[in-house]
Design a protein around this motif. Structure first.
Motif, mmCIF file in Angstrom:
data_model
loop_
_atom_site.group_PDB
_atom_site.id
_atom_site.type_symbol
_atom_site.label_atom_id
_atom_site.label_comp_id
_atom_site.label_asym_id
_atom_site.label_seq_id
_atom_site.Cartn_x
_atom_site.Cartn_y
_atom_site.Cartn_z
ATOM 1 N N ALA A 135 52.832 -33.852 23.265
ATOM 2 C CA ALA A 135 51.627 -33.849 22.435
ATOM 3 C C ALA A 135 50.433 -34.387 23.221
ATOM 4 C CB ALA A 135 51.855 -34.658 21.169
ATOM 5 N N SER A 136 50.664 -35.384 24.053
ATOM 6 C CA SER A 136 49.574 -35.947 24.855
ATOM 7 C C SER A 136 49.079 -34.952 25.897
ATOM 8 C CB SER A 136 50.038 -37.237 25.549
ATOM 9 O OG SER A 136 50.918 -36.966 26.632
ATOM 10 N N ARG A 137 49.915 -33.972 26.221
ATOM 11 C CA ARG A 137 49.529 -32.921 27.171
ATOM 12 C C ARG A 137 49.059 -31.658 26.437
ATOM 13 N NH1 ARG A 137 53.856 -31.202 29.677
ATOM 14 N NH2 ARG A 137 55.428 -32.534 28.688
ATOM 15 N N ARG A 138 48.687 -31.842 25.180
ATOM 16 C CA ARG A 138 48.048 -30.814 24.357
ATOM 17 C C ARG A 138 48.975 -29.660 23.982
ATOM 18 N NH1 ARG A 138 41.827 -30.467 26.735
ATOM 19 N NH2 ARG A 138 41.378 -32.712 26.522
ATOM 20 N N TYR A 139 50.254 -29.943 23.870
ATOM 21 C CA TYR A 139 51.164 -28.974 23.254
ATOM 22 C C TYR A 139 51.120 -29.167 21.746
ATOM 23 C CZ TYR A 139 53.473 -27.554 27.601
ATOM 24 O OH TYR A 139 53.746 -27.027 28.847
ATOM 25 N N GLU A 140 51.146 -28.061 21.018
ATOM 26 C CA GLU A 140 51.333 -28.108 19.577
ATOM 27 C C GLU A 140 52.823 -28.262 19.301
ATOM 28 O OE1 GLU A 140 49.097 -28.050 17.081
ATOM 29 O OE2 GLU A 140 47.437 -28.024 18.533
ATOM 30 N N ILE A 141 53.169 -29.154 18.369
ATOM 31 C CA ILE A 141 54.570 -29.379 18.019
ATOM 32 C C ILE A 141 54.827 -28.662 16.699
ATOM 33 C CG2 ILE A 141 56.394 -31.082 17.756
ATOM 34 C CD1 ILE A 141 54.785 -31.267 20.411
ATOM 35 N N GLY A 142 55.699 -27.661 16.697
ATOM 36 C CA GLY A 142 55.874 -26.868 15.490
ATOM 37 C C GLY A 142 57.312 -26.465 15.241
ATOM 38 N N ALA A 143 57.499 -25.644 14.224
ATOM 39 C CA ALA A 143 58.803 -25.110 13.826
ATOM 40 C C ALA A 143 58.581 -24.102 12.724
ATOM 41 C CB ALA A 143 59.726 -26.230 13.348
ATOM 42 N N ILE A 144 59.637 -23.438 12.299
ATOM 43 C CA ILE A 144 59.529 -22.492 11.206
ATOM 44 C C ILE A 144 59.121 -23.190 9.914
ATOM 45 C CG2 ILE A 144 61.961 -22.653 10.526
ATOM 46 C CD1 ILE A 144 61.863 -19.628 9.995
ATOM 47 N N GLY A 145 59.421 -24.490 9.817
ATOM 48 C CA GLY A 145 59.053 -25.251 8.625
ATOM 49 C C GLY A 145 59.675 -26.633 8.683
ATOM 50 N N GLU A 146 59.462 -27.395 7.630
ATOM 51 C CA GLU A 146 60.071 -28.725 7.547
ATOM 52 C C GLU A 146 60.268 -29.088 6.081
ATOM 53 O OE1 GLU A 146 56.435 -31.870 7.686
ATOM 54 O OE2 GLU A 146 57.048 -31.054 9.619
ATOM 55 N N LEU A 147 61.213 -29.990 5.840
ATOM 56 C CA LEU A 147 61.475 -30.454 4.486
ATOM 57 C C LEU A 147 60.394 -31.438 4.056
ATOM 58 C CD1 LEU A 147 65.322 -31.104 4.801
ATOM 59 C CD2 LEU A 147 64.182 -29.101 3.818
ATOM 60 N N LYS A 148 60.178 -31.519 2.752
ATOM 61 C CA LYS A 148 59.200 -32.467 2.226
ATOM 62 C C LYS A 148 59.750 -33.880 2.182
ATOM 63 C CE LYS A 148 56.679 -29.090 -0.566
ATOM 64 N NZ LYS A 148 56.222 -28.718 -1.943
ATOM 65 N N THR A 149 61.063 -33.990 2.183
ATOM 66 C CA THR A 149 61.707 -35.298 2.153
ATOM 67 C C THR A 149 62.890 -35.261 3.097
ATOM 68 O OG1 THR A 149 62.641 -37.011 0.714
ATOM 69 C CG2 THR A 149 63.225 -34.706 0.216
#
Length: 220
Positions: A135-149
């Motif tokens: 993240a500090s090297r300006r990569y976006e951290i992502g995925a298809i989705g995430e749980l709310k809890t």
């Protein structure tokens, strides 16, 4: 032929497709797609074949189970799965070039291994640090989705709950459409992006790996 860059006409094609995503437009402009998008993308992934083999996604959307979905994709993507399990991806759209690496969508068996490795102190701290560095090297951290809890069986107050809630882990960069997009420098930029995501991919390959579930049971 060797890859020499994406022509400006490729961006123009997707800008116009975004404004008129119809079968009439596609029929009238299919040759432009082949000449300015598909052909250079094929040449690029051929140059990147040491990561491959790559799969080029079809330009048509699957409309069987979707209402009000446009008939054509507004980007041309290419994907390969490395031997260890992590993927390499790139696509071209009206916005330019996007490049990614990691596990965009994990199957159930992969999620179990991933979450258990995140919970464990030694491996969990390691991936937490690797993601923070990316993240500090300006990569976006992502995925298809995430749980709310928190997923069932995991502590919602765990210090790495943000990672545990994810359904995948992918690093990406949106490069836009700089001048080098129209040159062979694209190959170098893509390789540099994937190399910069290498430590995270190595961790994922070591602690998650490929899914053993039947293809029909996977989320992709």
């Amino acid at each position: 032929m060797a890859f020499t860059g994406f022509p400006r006409e490729a961006i123009e094609f997707y800008e116009q497709l975004g404004a008129d995503n119809s079968r009439t437009f596609w029929a009238d402009n299919k040759q432009r797609f082949t000449d300015h998008v598909k052909t250079p993308m094929s040449e690029l992934v051929e140059a990147l074949d040491d990561h491959g083999p790559f799969h080029l996604f079809r330009p048509h959307n699957d409309l069987r189970f979707a209402k009000n979905k446009p008939p054509y994709k507004t980007h041309q993507g290419a994907f390969c799965e490395m031997e260890g399990g992590s993927g390499r991806y790139l696509h071209l759209s009206a916005d330019g070039l996007m490049v990614a690496a990691g596990y965009y969508a994990m199957a159930k068996d992969q999620l179990q291994r991933f979450r258990d490795a995140v919970v464990a102190d030694s491996t969990g701290r390691q991936i937490e640090e690797l993601v923070a560095d990316a993240a500090s090297r300006r990569y976006e951290i992502g995925a298809i989705g995430e749980l709310k809890t928190a997923p069932r069986g995991y502590d919602r107050d765990h210090p790495r709950i943000e990672l545990i809630r994810r359904k995948g882990l992918m690093l990406s960069k949106d490069f836009g459409a700089p001048k080098w997009l129209h040159t062979r420098q694209v190959e170098k930029k893509v390789r540099e992006c994937w190399a910069g995501a290498g430590d995270v991919c190595d961790w994922l390959d070591a602690h998650v790996g490929p899914s053993t579930e039947p293809p029909g049971d996977r989320p992709f």
